[in-house]
Scaffold this active site. Structure first.
Site, short mmCIF file in Angstrom:
data_model
loop_
_atom_site.label_atom_id
_atom_site.label_comp_id
_atom_site.label_asym_id
_atom_site.label_seq_id
_atom_site.Cartn_x
_atom_site.Cartn_y
_atom_site.Cartn_z
N GLU A 98 46.50 165.43 -13.42
CA GLU A 98 45.90 164.93 -12.20
C GLU A 98 46.54 165.56 -10.97
OE1 GLU A 98 44.38 160.55 -13.42
OE2 GLU A 98 46.50 160.72 -13.04
N CYS A 156 49.21 167.21 -3.81
CA CYS A 156 50.24 166.78 -4.75
C CYS A 156 49.91 167.42 -6.09
CB CYS A 156 50.20 165.25 -4.81
SG CYS A 156 51.30 164.53 -6.02
N CYS A 216 55.77 163.24 -18.99
CA CYS A 216 57.12 163.37 -18.44
C CYS A 216 58.07 162.68 -19.42
CB CYS A 216 57.20 162.67 -17.08
SG CYS A 216 58.81 162.80 -16.28
N CYS A 274 61.29 156.79 -16.30
CA CYS A 274 61.49 155.82 -15.21
C CYS A 274 60.60 154.59 -15.44
CB CYS A 274 61.15 156.45 -13.86
SG CYS A 274 62.21 157.85 -13.46
N CYS A 320 57.08 154.11 -13.50
CA CYS A 320 56.14 155.22 -13.35
C CYS A 320 55.17 155.34 -14.51
CB CYS A 320 56.94 156.51 -13.19
SG CYS A 320 55.90 157.94 -12.87
N CYS A 378 51.60 157.16 -5.58
CA CYS A 378 52.82 157.51 -6.29
C CYS A 378 52.94 156.74 -7.59
CB CYS A 378 54.06 157.17 -5.46
SG CYS A 378 54.14 158.01 -3.92
N1 SAH Z 1 59.61 163.50 -11.26
C1 SAH Z 1 59.69 163.64 -9.82
C2 SAH Z 1 58.32 163.50 -9.15
C3 SAH Z 1 57.78 162.12 -9.33
S1 SAH Z 1 56.58 161.39 -8.33
C4 SAH Z 1 60.64 162.60 -9.27
O1 SAH Z 1 61.12 161.77 -10.03
O2 SAH Z 1 60.95 162.65 -8.09
C5 SAH Z 1 57.07 161.16 -6.74
C6 SAH Z 1 57.70 159.82 -6.37
O3 SAH Z 1 56.94 158.65 -6.73
C7 SAH Z 1 59.05 159.66 -6.99
O4 SAH Z 1 59.97 159.30 -6.01
C8 SAH Z 1 58.85 158.54 -7.95
O5 SAH Z 1 60.05 157.90 -8.24
C9 SAH Z 1 57.85 157.68 -7.21
N2 SAH Z 1 57.16 156.71 -8.06
C10 SAH Z 1 56.96 156.77 -9.38
N3 SAH Z 1 56.29 155.70 -9.80
C11 SAH Z 1 56.04 154.94 -8.72
C12 SAH Z 1 55.34 153.72 -8.52
N4 SAH Z 1 54.78 153.07 -9.52
N5 SAH Z 1 55.26 153.24 -7.26
C13 SAH Z 1 55.81 153.93 -6.23
N6 SAH Z 1 56.47 155.07 -6.37
C14 SAH Z 1 56.58 155.58 -7.60
#
Ligand code: SAH
Length: 346
Positions: free
Chosen positions: A89, A102, A109, A113, A116, A334
């Protein structure tokens, strides 16, 4: 899968053209067609015979735009199909100063986390540099004109951990910023990482002046471990040292993302701890509202408390903003991007 032609730099395209017995100027035509987001079979200013030769070696349609979802706020989410059928996406956000895309760097991944959606099924595979670039080429071609770019800014914040796919990500960064190509300025590119410390040092050596963004989300290692397994490998202190080094080498200030999760990381005590950790550093904090993921139990902080948290940071002299929540109605905010489209519709 065959090879991906958008992996190649201009110099490599020249070598390829030469090795296939074609005249040198064909390289320009081929490269320029690719940078316009065309598939090999659509670049009709090169001969059919040459296209045929290329198609024996390379995928024709590196990426296909399968579907576009429109949000009420103007944000769009794209579903791209890769040549092997995998789906990734992407999101396009429209701002006054231009369009920010983006992009995804991996299918899925493996960072795990807890908040996410991209990591729910683990890592399926890395994207190649050309697959990352093609996301931008397609959208730029779709919305750009001769006068204006369709994509002015790029954030590596789609599915995947860019530094866990280091070589392909760096190759992408070099190709997307190359003069003569689509030539997006590195200053308009943000790379977001959960904090793979040794790779931050490697990135500093590449000489690409991009915006480094760290997903911090906690102020103490023990608290970070609860939501981010990567915290078992690297401490916050090690991350901060790597960021300072990044600043020393590139002169670029760095960014932290801090997602507000109710009951986890957003009491006043956390705000003050964040101030203590970051005050005086050449950095900026982006607070993010948690987008709730249905498989997870973590809850978003209410708006009033989010502004209160921001207020504590500001009052204490930390440069910070609360990020506007956009695209959530189409699952494009995000952490809502998923490895599998089907799951979205269950
Ligand atoms: N793998 C990379 C890119 C991830 S996405 C990273 O970890 O930075 C970009 C941002 O969205 C990251 O800061 C991630 O922690 C955040 N993110 C992930 N899931 C989220 C959610 N459910 N709500 C808000 N932010 C989120």
């Amino acid at each position: 899968m065959k090879r991906i032609i958008q992996d190649l730099s201009y110099a490599e395209i020249e070598t390829l053209v030469y090795s296939l017995g074609e005249k040198k100027f064909r390289a320009k035509q081929l490269y320029s067609g690719l940078m316009k987001g065309k598939n090999i079979s659509e670049i009709t200013d090169i001969s059919k015979a040459f296209r045929q030769k290329l198609l024996e070696l390379f995928e024709d349609e590196t990426i296909a735009l399968q579907e576009t979802f429109h949000s009420a706020d103007g944000t769009e989410k794209f579903l791209f199909r890769l040549a092997d059928g995998n789906l990734v996406e992407g999101v396009l956000m429209r701002y006054k100063y231009g369009n920010t895309q983006c992009v995804s760097t991996q299918v899925g991944c493996r960072m795990g986390c807890k908040f996410c959606a991209s990591t729910l099924n683990g890592l399926l595979r890395n994207l190649t540099a050309g697959e990352i670039l093609s996301q931008v080429l397609k959208i730029n071609a779709l919305y750009g004109t001769d006068k204006e770019r369709g994509v002015t800014n790029i954030v590596l914040m789609g599915s995947g951990e860019p530094l866990d796919n280091y070589d392909n990500t760096v190759r992408f960064l070099k190709n997307v910023t190359a003069e003569g190509g689509i030539h997006v300025s590195a200053r308009n590119i943000s790379l977001s990482t959960c904090g793979l410390v040794p790779k931050i040092y490697d990135l500093a050596k590449e000489g690409i002046p991009l915006n480094l963004t760290i997903s911090l989300h906690a102020t103490k290692d023990e608290e970070r471990k609860r939501i981010m397994p990567v915290a078992n490998a690297y401490t916050i202190d090690e991350i901060l040292k790597a960021c300072s080094h990044y600043f020393d080498v590139t002169g670029r200030r760095y960014y932290f993302e801090y997602t507000l999760i109710e009951g986890e990381n957003c009491d006043e005590e956390h705000a003050l701890a964040l101030v203590k950790l970051l005050k005086g550093k050449p950095c900026h904090v982006n607070l993010i509202r948690l987008n709730e993921v249905k498989e997870r139990t973590l809850k978003a902080l209410d708006d009033k408390s989010a502004y209160r948290f921001l207020g504590v940071l500001e009052k204490n002299g930390l440069s910070a903003t609360l990020r506007r929540q956009i695209g959530s109605d189409i699952g494009g905010a995000c952490g809502q991007l998923r490895a599998s489209y089907l799951e979205n519709n269950e």
